[in-house]
Design a protein around this motif. Structure first.
Motif, mmCIF file in Angstrom:
data_model
loop_
_atom_site.group_PDB
_atom_site.id
_atom_site.type_symbol
_atom_site.label_atom_id
_atom_site.label_comp_id
_atom_site.label_asym_id
_atom_site.label_seq_id
_atom_site.Cartn_x
_atom_site.Cartn_y
_atom_site.Cartn_z
ATOM 1 N N GLN A 1 10.146 1.358 2.533
ATOM 2 C CA GLN A 1 8.556 1.428 3.136
ATOM 3 C C GLN A 1 8.056 2.635 1.335
ATOM 4 O O GLN A 1 6.908 2.020 0.856
ATOM 5 C CB GLN A 1 8.051 0.878 3.463
ATOM 6 N N ASP B 1 8.389 -7.120 -2.045
ATOM 7 C CA ASP B 1 7.824 -6.112 -0.896
ATOM 8 C C ASP B 1 6.993 -7.105 -0.249
ATOM 9 O O ASP B 1 5.649 -8.147 -0.724
ATOM 10 C CB ASP B 1 7.431 -4.713 -0.936
ATOM 11 N N GLU C 1 0.425 -2.540 4.296
ATOM 12 C CA GLU C 1 1.091 -2.567 6.095
ATOM 13 C C GLU C 1 1.922 -3.186 7.347
ATOM 14 O O GLU C 1 2.141 -3.574 7.319
ATOM 15 C CB GLU C 1 0.061 -1.089 6.839
ATOM 16 N N TRP D 1 4.772 -5.051 6.095
ATOM 17 C CA TRP D 1 5.642 -4.716 6.754
ATOM 18 C C TRP D 1 5.327 -4.798 7.635
ATOM 19 O O TRP D 1 7.154 -4.467 8.515
ATOM 20 C CB TRP D 1 5.269 -2.640 5.860
#
Lengths: 487, 487
Positions: A39, B13, B17, B20
């Motif tokens: 990340q 990805d 946030e 994640w």
């Protein structure tokens, strides 16, 4: 060993519930640690030199006879290994042609290793997952139903396998049984831009580099079709048997793609095997917009490509597809009876993957492909492939605009070769080294028409246009610095 | 693609946030799930047939163009894949020769995939980890400092590489450049018990099966040294160049080990390359108690073995060691200039692993070896190797005691071949199938002197003596059942 041990038998699993809980807790810490790393990768330097003390430990520590425990081993990894990788997960890494990996791929690797099947081809789910992935690949590459294939450690193995199948199918003598000495000399054709796997494969296969005919390229670095035709005729006249033409989808130097349709026509006319090295370029075929440049790819007899490059999957995984499943089987099948004796149970049925490769035991690399495709969708991967090409064009346009920079080649796909204008080869190399050493970006280099070039190969799903601007800015700034030192 | 996209650039990805955090939470769920699976593996059946609906989904689902998300993909894995593996992680799995894996190895695979270096040999830590592992292996196998080597996808690739180095070193003509047609016919010697990798390798290498001389074995399934000597003399007289003798440490059928010291002497006297296939047997060398049976192994010119078998590591990882590093380099090095141009930065220095294999890109399979060795210690692995041999002897003793069972071969190491006495080959096969299908245990089978035998290959760190008793009990009970059905 005369006596059976009386004490409890050992295992490498934790010894009890408490041990399991401890290791599991460590696993969760590792998961958080590696998630933090991925990340946060953008915030760190792309590459950094290993410090002396880490280097020394890796060079000097002896065989660990006694264990230090998983937690201590993990600390060593975090201290000495994790920060000093080659940098390919970073958004400003465009060296050679590497993959950046994804967190979904990483999690799939954990699951694959936990399940830990041997995908040799038993009556089990892992075999079916790999076969499903191969079917998906064949469809995506425009190859027909019934196409056979295999997931490999990478493009070089996939290419080697494709070439070996072609040799067996077209040699017109019994290569497997009698060997090369029993037949006429064979020839394989590829352009001068063909990747080095081909020479290595011909060497290993006992054919020697002498069996390679390197064909010249045009200004776009594409194989000259007329020259291949002439070479085939000359070889036939000399008693040499033309075997295979290797086309390239995406050369490593400039991203050029041969005229695959023309090669397919020629192979059909001459009865040659048509193998394509599509290590990274083949994936452009998934995009409707990019596909026209690769027309003819779907006519390959065998096609090799990587998924750890433009498929954005973690290392390692490549793929070979072979149109004629029977030709594939004939080139590798051994009929090992110990695998076929059973009519029921785990050894029954199944696909003998070992009959498609020199290998026997095989890891479950199919899972990361399968989970990545299902989770993220092939369309999102294709969009990123297109984005990488757009970004390469963006960089090329920036280079073309900058007075201090110059393009070194056309940009047909996702590779950009350029130079700091007015600087020597040695100075351009110095510029590149400083860009790398300062952790700004890692492009690699090549030599085009005898001149050094900085080479950006973009198969990176984390890159943004701003990252390419950062590279251009850095090359300009450092270029001024290096040229300024000349006096 | 004429216009740059204005919208935000994409990535594989998570987008923000929250994304994640969500994926990380899923990762923790996966970690718990796979830990539950491994920790509880003893409680489930060894193998179970895939249900039709799972099979159908894996056979029929089309290319997933749209993603369903990582959570849904994981659910598919849990439902259709995880429960239906071949079973090799289970404590009563002894089929073929497979590895059981460890949780530490699994966690290392996650970390390797997260870091995701391309271990082609750059100026980075992963390259140094692999080189350290190779040094450790050479020391453990009794080979001298300076021994070169490589981690491979498995034993077959390691064997192929060792043989290729031997061919280049001893052929006395330029195999790489001129190919096999330019020199005299070559011969490689191995016993009739040599694993099928050898035929496959000779076929791929263009030498053909004709280049293999299969030497007879004695009653202990060990190569007859006198017969090799005679074959070498006859070949020389016929103008065939003897190249290499392949010794086996642990044959796949019975676990026999050739007289490696005698082969080493013969190779030295005749100027032949000495290659050893130690796929699983080589690891017995780590044990002081087992080592005497493998004396001479340390004299190999090249040695191949697996770590995903008796090294208890997850698939895939094998190793080749080559005593003469220069001979190794000479057999594969290409001197690809684009990798060597730099004096500093990520492309400087480093070990060109690609010069030791037909491959170029390489995964970080070294990490699981390195972490496993450091965490658990080599001594604990060696103790488990000894335990596996003790357990095999325990089973052999049990078989010898039971009136209804009989041994089918000697038990020199960790393999036990036996039968239900008084039952036909077909009946013994039926007994084995029922043992497997009922999920009790998964041994495999072989044919010895023309007769079917149930074959237990024990490279399983989870097995206990009670598991072998469970197998013997089951074979007796099912044997009575099958024989009873005869009437």
């Amino acid at each position: 060993m005369a006596e059976w041990k009386d004490e409890a038998e050992k295992t490498l699993d934790p010894a009890d519930e408490a041990g399991w809980a401890e290791l599991r807790a460590l696993g969760h810490r590792m998961l958080d640690g590696i998630f933090d790393h991925v990340q946060g990768v953008r915030q760190g330097p792309v590459w950094r030199e290993m410090p002396g003390e880490s280097r020394l430990r890796l060079e000097s520590e002896g065989v660990p006879h006694a264990g230090e425990g998983a937690a201590a081993a993990y600390e060593s990894f975090v201290r000495d290994v994790l920060p000093y990788g080659i940098g390919n997960a970073h958004p400003r890494f465009w060296g050679w042609v590497m993959g950046s990996g994804t967190p979904v791929g990483m999690l799939a690797e954990m699951l694959a290793a936990g399940m830990n099947p041997n995908v040799g081809g038993f009556n089990d789910s892992a075999m079916m997952v790999e076969e499903q992935v191969i079917r998906w690949m064949a469809e995506l590459m425009g190859m027909p139903e019934g196409t056979s294939g295999l997931l490999t450690s990478g493009g070089s193995m996939a290419n080697l396998i494709g070439l070996a199948v072609g040799r067996h199918a077209r040699a017109s003598f019994d290569v497997r049984g009698e060997g090369l000495k029993s037949g006429p000399p064979l020839r394989v054709y590829g352009s001068t831009e063909t990747h080095s796997w081909l020479k290595k494969a011909l060497e290993l296969m006992g054919m020697g580099r002498v069996s390679l005919c390197s064909v010249g390229v045009d200004q776009g670095y594409r194989m000259k079709i007329g020259e291949v035709k002439e070479a085939i005729a000359a070889d036939r006249a000399a008693g040499i048997v033309p075997l295979c033409i290797v086309g390239t989808a995406g050369t490593v130097n400039t991203g050029a793609t041969d005229d695959l349709a023309a090669i397919a026509d020629l192979c059909a006319a001459e009865g040659l095997w048509f193998h394509i090295d599509g290590a990274f370029g083949a994936l452009a075929y998934w995009s409707e917009r990019l596909r026209p440049a690769l027309t003819g790819m779907e006519r390959a007899d065998s096609l090799a490509f990587d998924l750890h490059k433009w498929g954005y999957l973690p290392y390692d995984v490549g793929c070979v597809l072979v149109r004629d499943a029977e030709a594939y089987r004939a080139a590798f099948a051994t009929g090992a009876s110990y695998l076929n004796a059973m009519e029921r149970g785990p050894a029954a049925g199944g696909i003998r993957f070992a009959e498609r490769t020199p290998e026997l035991s095989r890891g479950f690399r199919a899972l990361k492909v399968w989970m990545s495709f299902k989770a993220q969708g092939v369309d999102s991967i294709t969009e990123l492939v297109e984005q990488n090409v757009e970004q390469a064009r963006y960089l090329a346009a920036r280079v073309a605009r900058e007075l201090e920079l110059e393009l070194a080649a056309e940009v047909p796909l996702n590779l950009v070769c350029f130079r700091y204008r007015g600087a020597s080869d040695a100075e351009n190399q110095e510029i590149l080294q400083r860009v790398q050493e300062r952790g700004i970006s890692v492009p690699s280099s090549t030599v085009l028409e005898g001149r050094f070039a900085i080479r950006v190969a973009n198969t990176n799903h984390r890159s943004r246009r701003e990252d390419f601007d950062a590279l251009a800015d850095a090359v300009i700034a450092i270029g001024r610095e290096v040229v300024g030192e000349r006096r």
